[in-house]
Design a protein around this motif. Sequence first.
Motif, short mmCIF file in Angstrom:
data_model
loop_
_atom_site.label_atom_id
_atom_site.label_comp_id
_atom_site.label_asym_id
_atom_site.label_seq_id
_atom_site.Cartn_x
_atom_site.Cartn_y
_atom_site.Cartn_z
N SER A 99 0.91 -1.23 -0.02
CA SER A 99 -0.05 0.03 -0.08
C SER A 99 1.06 1.36 -0.03
N ARG A 100 0.27 2.30 -0.61
CA ARG A 100 1.01 3.57 -0.71
C ARG A 100 0.90 4.31 0.87
N HIS A 101 -0.12 3.80 1.63
CA HIS A 101 -0.22 4.34 2.93
C HIS A 101 0.89 3.82 3.96
N LEU A 102 1.47 4.71 4.58
CA LEU A 102 2.47 4.16 5.54
C LEU A 102 1.77 3.34 6.95
N LEU A 103 0.66 3.76 7.28
CA LEU A 103 0.17 3.08 8.33
C LEU A 103 -0.56 1.74 7.90
N VAL A 104 -1.05 1.56 6.81
CA VAL A 104 -1.53 0.51 6.26
C VAL A 104 -0.17 -0.58 6.05
N ARG A 105 0.74 -0.14 5.57
CA ARG A 105 1.98 -0.99 5.49
C ARG A 105 2.53 -1.42 6.60
N GLY A 106 2.71 -0.53 7.73
CA GLY A 106 3.10 -0.85 9.02
C GLY A 106 2.40 -1.59 9.68
N LEU A 107 1.00 -1.67 9.61
CA LEU A 107 0.10 -2.84 10.29
C LEU A 107 0.31 -4.01 9.69
N ALA A 108 0.45 -3.94 8.47
CA ALA A 108 0.49 -5.24 7.90
C ALA A 108 1.92 -6.01 7.99
N ARG A 109 3.06 -5.31 8.08
CA ARG A 109 4.37 -5.67 8.52
C ARG A 109 4.20 -6.03 9.75
N ALA A 110 3.64 -5.55 10.73
CA ALA A 110 3.52 -5.74 12.05
C ALA A 110 2.84 -7.22 12.34
N VAL A 111 1.75 -7.40 11.85
CA VAL A 111 1.08 -8.62 11.77
C VAL A 111 1.95 -9.94 11.13
N VAL A 112 2.40 -9.58 10.09
CA VAL A 112 2.98 -10.49 9.43
C VAL A 112 4.48 -11.17 10.33
N GLU A 113 5.29 -9.85 10.76
CA GLU A 113 6.35 -10.37 11.59
C GLU A 113 5.93 -11.07 12.89
N PHE A 114 5.02 -10.90 13.49
CA PHE A 114 4.30 -11.19 14.67
C PHE A 114 4.09 -12.72 14.66
N PHE A 115 3.27 -13.19 13.76
CA PHE A 115 2.98 -14.42 13.19
C PHE A 115 4.11 -15.23 12.69
N ARG A 116 4.97 -14.75 12.07
CA ARG A 116 6.09 -15.41 11.35
C ARG A 116 7.09 -15.49 12.77
N GLY A 117 7.05 -14.64 13.63
CA GLY A 117 8.26 -14.52 14.55
C GLY A 117 7.87 -15.30 15.76
N THR A 118 6.54 -15.93 15.80
CA THR A 118 6.06 -16.89 17.31
C THR A 118 5.81 -18.19 16.71
N SER A 119 5.94 -19.21 17.64
CA SER A 119 5.66 -20.37 17.49
C SER A 119 4.08 -20.62 17.12
N LEU A 120 3.80 -21.53 16.20
CA LEU A 120 2.65 -22.14 15.84
C LEU A 120 2.11 -22.80 17.11
N TYR A 121 2.99 -23.69 17.60
CA TYR A 121 2.59 -24.50 18.60
C TYR A 121 2.01 -23.59 19.93
N VAL A 122 2.56 -22.24 20.22
CA VAL A 122 2.25 -21.48 21.35
C VAL A 122 0.98 -20.76 20.78
N GLN A 123 0.72 -20.29 19.45
CA GLN A 123 -0.42 -19.58 19.01
C GLN A 123 -1.50 -20.63 19.32
N LEU A 124 -1.42 -21.90 18.81
CA LEU A 124 -2.47 -22.67 19.09
C LEU A 124 -2.79 -22.82 20.65
N PHE A 125 -1.83 -23.02 21.29
CA PHE A 125 -2.45 -23.32 22.86
C PHE A 125 -2.79 -22.04 23.33
N TRP A 126 -2.45 -20.76 22.73
CA TRP A 126 -2.86 -19.51 23.57
C TRP A 126 -4.51 -19.45 22.98
N LEU A 127 -4.71 -19.81 21.66
CA LEU A 127 -6.25 -19.77 21.38
C LEU A 127 -6.99 -20.69 21.98
N PHE A 128 -6.49 -21.82 22.56
CA PHE A 128 -7.27 -23.07 22.96
C PHE A 128 -7.29 -22.69 24.59
#
Length: 222
Positions: free
Chosen positions: A45-74
């Motif tokens: 996106s041309r909008h810095l805020l949109v790009r920043g939010l997208a990058r934050a979400v991507v890096e968070f879920f790539r940088g944390t364990s699927l195992y922990v994410q699953l257990f947190w949700l459950f």
Amino acid sequence: MSFLTAFVRSLPSIWDGIQITVLATLLGALLALVLSFVLGLAARSRHLLVRGLARAVVEFFRGTSLYVQLFWLFFALPILGFKLVPLACAVLAFGLNYGAYGSEVVRGALAAVPRAQWEATVALNMTPWQRMRKVILPQAWPQMIPPFNNLLIQLLKSTPLLSLITVSDITFQMDQLRSATGDTKAAYLVLLVIYFVLAYALTLCMNGLEALGKARLGQGRA
């Protein structure tokens, strides 16, 4: 009781486990695909805020364990007042985690489309939606299929985590059979074969999509 006899008697429950595994894989992949495009497009996106939010979400879920994410949700999400059925927790965790990885596939494939193609769509006075649908995505899609195929197989191989949150997937069913017969070698050998067959079937489907995408792209250029 021999393993073979127990296996034959357990075929209905094993089939149920396979169906649950495939269902979790397909639903998780569908959610991941949607998030891949949402986050991948937002990252451009041309909008810095949109790009920043997208990058934050991507890096968070790539940088944390699927195992922990699953257990947190459950285990943790119900404490906050949101309780999901176990299969829904798994699908959400798979979708978020692999959607983050898939967004990088989308972003990279779009960036690989020659700049001249983007400029041509502007020169033709196309709307952003028309540019993406008629020109950019048809060229980017074939490049996305191989890495998407890898992510899909990785998602399938993550489904044994389902048994840890009380979902009776194929891993859970085969573990029950192993406990009943005491034959660990045979039980896990059969499980290996089942996962290989499922992975190979998914690969064949993705190869078909790739061939179709390339064929349509070739027709468009003809």
